[in-house]
Design a protein around this motif. Sequence first.
Motif, PDB file in Angstrom:
ATOM      1  N   UNK A  38      19.448 -17.757  -5.270  1.00 58.85           N
ATOM      2  CA  UNK A  38      19.289 -18.102  -3.857  1.00 58.85           C
ATOM      3  C   UNK A  38      19.718 -16.943  -2.964  1.00 58.85           C
ATOM      4  N   UNK A  39      20.828 -16.291  -3.323  1.00 60.36           N
ATOM      5  CA  UNK A  39      21.298 -15.141  -2.555  1.00 60.36           C
ATOM      6  C   UNK A  39      20.314 -13.993  -2.602  1.00 60.36           C
ATOM      7  N   UNK A  40      19.763 -13.722  -3.763  1.00 58.50           N
ATOM      8  CA  UNK A  40      18.784 -12.656  -3.900  1.00 58.50           C
ATOM      9  C   UNK A  40      17.495 -12.995  -3.154  1.00 58.50           C
ATOM     10  N   UNK A  41      17.119 -14.261  -3.165  1.00 58.34           N
ATOM     11  CA  UNK A  41      15.921 -14.684  -2.444  1.00 58.34           C
ATOM     12  C   UNK A  41      16.082 -14.421  -0.949  1.00 58.34           C
ATOM     13  N   UNK A  42      17.264 -14.719  -0.387  1.00 62.87           N
ATOM     14  CA  UNK A  42      17.475 -14.477   1.046  1.00 62.87           C
ATOM     15  C   UNK A  42      17.404 -12.983   1.340  1.00 62.87           C
ATOM     16  N   UNK A  43      17.937 -12.162   0.458  1.00 61.32           N
ATOM     17  CA  UNK A  43      17.886 -10.704   0.656  1.00 61.32           C
ATOM     18  C   UNK A  43      16.440 -10.196   0.584  1.00 61.32           C
ATOM     19  N   UNK A  44      15.677 -10.701  -0.364  1.00 59.10           N
ATOM     20  CA  UNK A  44      14.278 -10.300  -0.498  1.00 59.10           C
ATOM     21  C   UNK A  44      13.483 -10.727   0.739  1.00 59.10           C
ATOM     22  N   UNK A  45      13.764 -11.911   1.263  1.00 60.14           N
ATOM     23  CA  UNK A  45      13.082 -12.377   2.483  1.00 60.14           C
ATOM     24  C   UNK A  45      13.352 -11.432   3.648  1.00 60.14           C
ATOM     25  N   UNK A  46      14.614 -11.012   3.805  1.00 66.32           N
ATOM     26  CA  UNK A  46      14.958 -10.098   4.894  1.00 66.32           C
ATOM     27  C   UNK A  46      14.260  -8.746   4.706  1.00 66.32           C
ATOM     28  N   UNK A  47      14.242  -8.245   3.470  1.00 71.39           N
ATOM     29  CA  UNK A  47      13.546  -6.985   3.201  1.00 71.39           C
ATOM     30  C   UNK A  47      12.058  -7.105   3.494  1.00 71.39           C
ATOM     31  N   UNK A  99       6.678 -10.039  15.353  1.00 73.33           N
ATOM     32  CA  UNK A  99       6.169  -9.634  14.042  1.00 73.33           C
ATOM     33  C   UNK A  99       7.266  -9.672  12.983  1.00 73.33           C
ATOM     34  N   UNK A 100       8.527  -9.753  13.405  1.00 74.01           N
ATOM     35  CA  UNK A 100       9.645  -9.865  12.460  1.00 74.01           C
ATOM     36  C   UNK A 100      10.798 -10.551  13.180  1.00 74.01           C
ATOM     37  N   UNK A 101      11.557 -11.313  12.409  1.00 71.91           N
ATOM     38  CA  UNK A 101      12.714 -11.992  12.998  1.00 71.91           C
ATOM     39  C   UNK A 101      13.939 -11.730  12.147  1.00 71.91           C
ATOM     40  N   UNK A 102      15.067 -12.239  12.591  1.00 71.80           N
ATOM     41  CA  UNK A 102      16.355 -12.070  11.904  1.00 71.80           C
ATOM     42  C   UNK A 102      16.808 -10.614  11.897  1.00 71.80           C
ATOM     43  N   UNK A 103      16.564  -9.903  13.002  1.00 74.14           N
ATOM     44  CA  UNK A 103      16.968  -8.510  13.118  1.00 74.14           C
ATOM     45  C   UNK A 103      18.131  -8.381  14.087  1.00 74.14           C
ATOM     46  N   UNK A 129      26.868 -11.402   2.940  1.00 68.45           N
ATOM     47  CA  UNK A 129      27.537 -10.771   4.072  1.00 68.45           C
ATOM     48  C   UNK A 129      27.127  -9.331   4.307  1.00 68.45           C
ATOM     49  N   UNK A 130      26.005  -8.908   3.733  1.00 66.27           N
ATOM     50  CA  UNK A 130      25.524  -7.536   3.886  1.00 66.27           C
ATOM     51  C   UNK A 130      24.204  -7.532   4.645  1.00 66.27           C
ATOM     52  N   UNK A 131      24.046  -6.588   5.581  1.00 60.39           N
ATOM     53  CA  UNK A 131      22.747  -6.486   6.253  1.00 60.39           C
ATOM     54  C   UNK A 131      21.761  -5.714   5.390  1.00 60.39           C
ATOM     55  N   UNK A 132      20.481  -5.925   5.642  1.00 62.31           N
ATOM     56  CA  UNK A 132      19.429  -5.128   5.022  1.00 62.31           C
ATOM     57  C   UNK A 132      18.996  -4.122   6.075  1.00 62.31           C
ATOM     58  N   UNK A 133      18.995  -2.851   5.706  1.00 61.08           N
ATOM     59  CA  UNK A 133      18.613  -1.800   6.649  1.00 61.08           C
ATOM     60  C   UNK A 133      17.608  -0.876   5.970  1.00 61.08           C
ATOM     61  N   UNK A 134      16.473  -0.664   6.631  1.00 55.99           N
ATOM     62  CA  UNK A 134      15.435   0.223   6.088  1.00 55.99           C
ATOM     63  C   UNK A 134      15.033   1.210   7.189  1.00 55.99           C
ATOM     64  N   UNK A 135      14.938   2.460   6.803  1.00 52.54           N
ATOM     65  CA  UNK A 135      14.529   3.519   7.727  1.00 52.54           C
ATOM     66  C   UNK A 135      13.270   4.173   7.197  1.00 52.54           C
TER      67      UNK A 135
END
Length: 146
Positions: A38-47, A99-103, A129-135
Motif C-alpha cells: 500500500x505504501x509503495x502504491x501511494x508512492x507510485x501514484x505520486x510519481x 493536470x496533476x494534483x498532490x503537489x 513521510x517522504x515527498x516525491x521530487x522529479x526534475x
Amino acid sequence: MKNKKGFTLLEIVVTFTILVLLLGVVASATVLTQQFSTGEHSRVQLQSEIRIALAWIDSDVRSSNQLAVSDNDCFILIGSDNIRYCLVGDELTRNDQPIAENLTSFTYTIDATNGTLEVNLTSILDRYGNPVSITDTYYLRDGRSN
C-alpha cells in the motif's frame, strides 16, 4: 492387552499450539506485506502524477516558439497557442485546467546562457513521510527564452 489407536491429549495440544503459532507468523507476514504494498502504491501514484505533468510540459516546450516568465508561480510557453503552467493550491494547471494534483512545489529555472529550462515538481508526503521530487531539464532550441 490394551488397543492403542489414536492420539493422546498431549499430542493434540502440542500439534494445535504449533499450528496456531505458524498461522500467526503467516498472518503477520501477510499484513506487513500488504502495508508495504500500500505504501509503495501511494508512492507510485505520486510519481505517476508528476511524470504525466512533465510529459505535458515536455511536449509543449518542444512545440513552443519562445518561453516567457510571468511570475514566480507560473511560466508561459509562447507558440501557436500560449500555454500557461501554474501551481494553484496543490494542483499544477495547464491553461487553468488541472493536470496533476498532490503537489507542494513547482519550480523552474531558465538558463539563457545554456538555453535550458529546468522544471522540478515535488509531491505531498507519501505514506512513509517522504515527498516525491522529479526534475527534468529541457534544452531550448536556439535559446528560445525571454
